[in-house]
Design a protein around this motif. Structure first.
Motif, short mmCIF file in Angstrom:
data_model
loop_
_atom_site.label_atom_id
_atom_site.label_comp_id
_atom_site.label_asym_id
_atom_site.label_seq_id
_atom_site.Cartn_x
_atom_site.Cartn_y
_atom_site.Cartn_z
N MET A 33 0.96 -1.19 -0.12
CA MET A 33 -0.18 -0.07 -0.02
C MET A 33 0.96 1.28 0.05
O MET A 33 0.55 2.24 -0.85
N ASN A 36 2.75 2.17 -3.20
CA ASN A 36 1.78 2.66 -4.43
C ASN A 36 1.62 4.04 -4.06
O ASN A 36 1.47 4.99 -5.00
N ALA A 145 -2.35 -5.55 -2.53
CA ALA A 145 -1.76 -4.64 -2.18
C ALA A 145 -0.57 -4.00 -2.92
O ALA A 145 -0.89 -2.75 -3.33
N GLY A 148 -2.11 -2.61 -6.20
CA GLY A 148 -2.79 -1.66 -6.19
C GLY A 148 -4.21 -1.93 -6.27
O GLY A 148 -5.11 -1.11 -7.07
N PHE A 171 -4.07 2.41 -3.81
CA PHE A 171 -3.73 1.37 -3.47
C PHE A 171 -4.98 0.27 -3.71
O PHE A 171 -4.85 -0.81 -3.37
#
Length: 310
Positions: A33, A36, A145, A148, A171
């Protein structure tokens, strides 16, 4: 990878128009996460834990590092939490080095799987300090994750969800608004009840089939492509059939924690949940026999071994 001068300049221009993001909990889900977020141009500050590898990776991509939640809050406008559960969320928020100690307005997005009653109480306690807490728990896997493509269930006031949405979109591929703060975590518990329930069912069905002479391959040939097939089934059976240990990287200990939260929630609303209790017992058995850090599909091996099946 080292950024070129042109890339750094482009990143700085992007960041001038974006809010500053703090991120606590760069583990299996959080690392992807956060990657991203920083790669899509958000100014990012992270706080590490014991594992330095994801922190160093994010720093190499342009993130900064803070050493306490208070320090991170001082450098952020929005803080995302992706920690284990409610006790960890409260620890990060409170205390002399907690987020609240920074004494500033913040939007805090709790992406953990937390207990709904704790989330709503904590949101009420933080509001007078200028801190808005919304809940945005996650669906899917660490692979999603990183790609994304997570699902996000978000609970909060509409104007705060609108503010959070561009960051969440960094994400995720699906964002579902569930209602006021706390409803995201409620929906997440129900979602995990279904998935952990599937895990317990698959594990017992495989053991029972093995007792009757049916192999896991025969089981899979019947179910795959039929009405009982689904994404969770496919990642679960990627371990069962292919022995891919990384097919679904969610620990049995976390599954047990979530089913314990579900039990507390059911008790709070006065609902008898015998199926939830049975699922929790399967995970309690696995944790009690020393398998808490195994991943959920490995429950199939634990139930088989308990019944004398290899």
């Amino acid at each position: 990878m080292r950024m070129t001068g042109r890339r750094r300049g482009k990143r700085r221009c992007q960041q001038m128009t974006k809010e500053r993001i703090g991120f606590i909990g760069v583990g299996l889900m959080g690392h992807g996460m956060a990657k991203n977020i920083v790669e899509k141009g958000w100014p990012l500050t992270v706080m590490g834990h014991r594992n330095r590898e994801p922190v160093e990776d994010l720093k190499s991509r342009g993130a900064q590092e803070a050493h306490t939640p208070k320090e991170l809050a001082e450098q952020s406008d929005i803080v995302i939490l992706c920690v284990t559960g409610s006790p960890q969320v409260q620890a990060v928020m409170q205390g002399p080095d907690g987020l609240a100690a920074a004494g500033k307005e913040l939007l805090v997005i709790d992406c953990s799987t937390s207990e709904p009653s704790v989330t709503t109480r904590l949101a009420e306690e933080l509001a007078p300090q200028g801190i808005t807490l919304i809940d945005a728990p996650l669906g899917r896997t660490p692979a999603d994750a990183a790609a994304g493509t997570l699902d996000v269930m978000v609970g909060g006031a509409p104007e705060m969800v609108k503010r959070a949405r561009p960051v969440l979109e960094a994400f995720s591929s699906r964002i579902i608004e569930t209602g006021p703060t706390g409803t995201g975590h409620t929906m997440k518990l129900l979602n995990n009840f279904l998935s952990m329930g599937y895990a317990a069912l698959y594990s017992e069905a495989l053991a029972l089939g093995a007792k009757a002479g049916l192999t896991s391959q025969v089981f899979d040939n019947v179910v795959r492509g039929g009405r009982m097939d689904c994404g969770f089934y496919q990642t679960f059976f990627r371990y069962v059939i292919e022995r891919d240990r990384n097919a679904h990287k969610f620990t049995i200990r976390n599954g047990f924690k979530d089913m314990s939260y579900l039990s507390a929630f059911a008790n709070a609303v006065g609902l008898a949940n015998p199926v939830g209790a049975a699922v929790r017992n399967s995970f309690a058995l696995a944790v009690g026999t020393g398998h808490g850090d195994d991943y959920v599909p490995m429950l199939s091996d634990i139930i088989a071994k308990t019944n004398g099946i290899e």
